[in-house]
Write an enzyme that holds these catalytic residues in place. Structure first.
Site, mmCIF file in Angstrom:
data_model
loop_
_atom_site.group_PDB
_atom_site.id
_atom_site.type_symbol
_atom_site.label_atom_id
_atom_site.label_comp_id
_atom_site.label_asym_id
_atom_site.label_seq_id
_atom_site.Cartn_x
_atom_site.Cartn_y
_atom_site.Cartn_z
ATOM 1 N N SER A 122 0.836 -1.201 0.000
ATOM 2 C CA SER A 122 0.000 0.000 0.000
ATOM 3 C C SER A 122 0.869 1.248 0.000
ATOM 4 C CB SER A 122 -0.877 0.031 1.252
ATOM 5 O OG SER A 122 -1.506 -1.200 1.457
HETATM 6 N N1 SAH Z 1 -0.341 -4.637 4.302
HETATM 7 C C1 SAH Z 1 0.318 -5.195 3.139
HETATM 8 C C2 SAH Z 1 -0.539 -4.987 1.907
HETATM 9 C C3 SAH Z 1 -0.602 -6.206 1.030
HETATM 10 S S1 SAH Z 1 -1.859 -6.173 -0.221
HETATM 11 C C4 SAH Z 1 1.718 -4.661 3.001
HETATM 12 O O1 SAH Z 1 2.132 -3.812 3.799
HETATM 13 O O2 SAH Z 1 2.439 -5.123 2.131
HETATM 14 C C5 SAH Z 1 -3.156 -7.126 0.542
HETATM 15 C C6 SAH Z 1 -2.819 -8.541 0.910
HETATM 16 O O3 SAH Z 1 -4.019 -9.149 1.407
HETATM 17 C C7 SAH Z 1 -2.345 -9.429 -0.225
HETATM 18 O O4 SAH Z 1 -1.073 -9.940 0.095
HETATM 19 C C8 SAH Z 1 -3.382 -10.559 -0.283
HETATM 20 O O5 SAH Z 1 -2.841 -11.830 -0.595
HETATM 21 C C9 SAH Z 1 -3.917 -10.531 1.125
HETATM 22 N N2 SAH Z 1 -5.226 -11.174 1.329
HETATM 23 C C10 SAH Z 1 -6.346 -11.142 0.552
HETATM 24 N N3 SAH Z 1 -7.327 -11.901 1.102
HETATM 25 C C11 SAH Z 1 -6.820 -12.399 2.263
HETATM 26 C C12 SAH Z 1 -7.333 -13.257 3.293
HETATM 27 N N4 SAH Z 1 -8.564 -13.786 3.253
HETATM 28 N N5 SAH Z 1 -6.520 -13.560 4.343
HETATM 29 C C13 SAH Z 1 -5.268 -13.079 4.413
HETATM 30 N N6 SAH Z 1 -4.719 -12.278 3.484
HETATM 31 C C14 SAH Z 1 -5.483 -11.938 2.420
#
Ligand code: SAH
Length: 275
Positions: A122
């Site tokens: 993000s």
């Molecule tokens: N906070 C993260 C943002 C990653 S993008 C950072 O700092 O890098 C969002 C993430 O949510 C992705 O990696 C995706 O795989 C994950 N995601 C989506 N659905 C999910 C679920 N049900 N449980 C856990 N992670 C999930």
């Protein structure tokens, strides 16, 4: 086509979170009936692992200078982020250590960056906005916090400065492992990385003072609301009435759960199951 996120529309000023003037918080309160807290009796869906072992870190590119992060924090302040602990945490965590070396020069720009497996880290203003909403009105550290969507682990690292314990869950094994590698050098004993389906939350760590999600579904899963402590706050993207994703803030009180719908955003979809 797989979406990666949080997503930014081309040339838009920012992913929804900054695309238009932000509504104040709380913007709209729809008080619903008290939410029953049912403790799922099922076996744990997630496995946990502590981040502790030290490892040498290479910097090499000069992006670890405090001055670059100070400049990023000044830009966050210009975007109305004002919570002192959030700003301090954004200043402390070296975002360039969470992206590929080739992308490191862009690490302190207000942009989302790819982290592999079609996902993105993000942008700093979105991370800061969500964490400010999570810490709203609180000057002391939060207790236990659940971070859904670990991705590369950046937001979990920022949260480690704001909460006593951070449980961060990721459904993609490859990213769970990447986050573990990224975070090892930081020796954050209060960050617990979990591999599992975050839609189920993580009952073993509940109740949580805060829950924050980096992926958005059609609604906020009931498990998250159940696992929120009384007095706790949840910040997540979710599709609301008009079929568009918005930031949603929920607060649990002894009287029930309040729900505030804030600005439109565009995050990756919340998916069930692991992969
Ligand atoms: N906070 C993260 C943002 C990653 S993008 C950072 O700092 O890098 C969002 C993430 O949510 C992705 O990696 C995706 O795989 C994950 N995601 C989506 N659905 C999910 C679920 N049900 N449980 C856990 N992670 C999930």
């Amino acid at each position: 086509m797989k979406r990666s996120g949080p997503l930014t529309p081309p040339k838009a000023p920012a992913s929804g979170a900054a695309a238009r003037p932000r509504p104040a918080f709380p913007a709209r309160l729809d008080t619903s009936a008290p939410t029953p807290v049912n403790r799922p009796g099922a076996a744990p869906a997630a496995t946990t692992r502590r981040v502790a072992a030290p490892v040498a870190v290479t910097s090499g590119i000069g992006m670890d200078s405090l001055a670059v992060r100070q400049s990023m924090v000044r830009k966050l302040q210009a975007q109305d982020i004002s919570h002192p602990a959030v700003l301090a945490a954004m200043l402390a965590v070296e975002r360039h250590r969470f992206v590929d070396t080739a992308l490191a020069p862009q690490a302190y720009e207000d942009t989302s960056l790819p982290i592999g497996l079609g996902q993105t880290i993000s942008k700093p203003s979105v991370v800061a906005r969500m964490l400010e909403l999570l810490c709203h009105g609180k000057s002391e550290k939060l207790g236990r916090v659940l971070d859904i969507g670990t991705g590369c682990g950046y937001q979990a690292a920022v949260l480690s400065h704001l909460a006593r314990e951070v449980y961060s869950i990721e459904r993609l094994k490859g990213l769970h492992e990447k986050a573990r590698d990224n975070l090892r050098a930081f020796r954050l004993a209060n960050v617990h990385l979990l591999f599992g389906d975050g839609m189920l939350g993580y009952p073993q760590g509940a109740p949580y003072a805060g829950i924050v999600a980096a992926a958005g579904g059609n609604d906020v899963p009931q498990a998250w609301i159940e696992q929120l402590a009384v007095g706790g706050r949840l910040v997540a993207p979710a599709v609301t009435g008009a079929g568009q994703q918005h930031l949603v803030v929920m607060e649990k009180t002894s009287q029930g759960v309040t729900r505030s719908v804030l600005e439109p955003v565009l995050f990756v979809p919340l998916k069930s199951g692991i992969a």
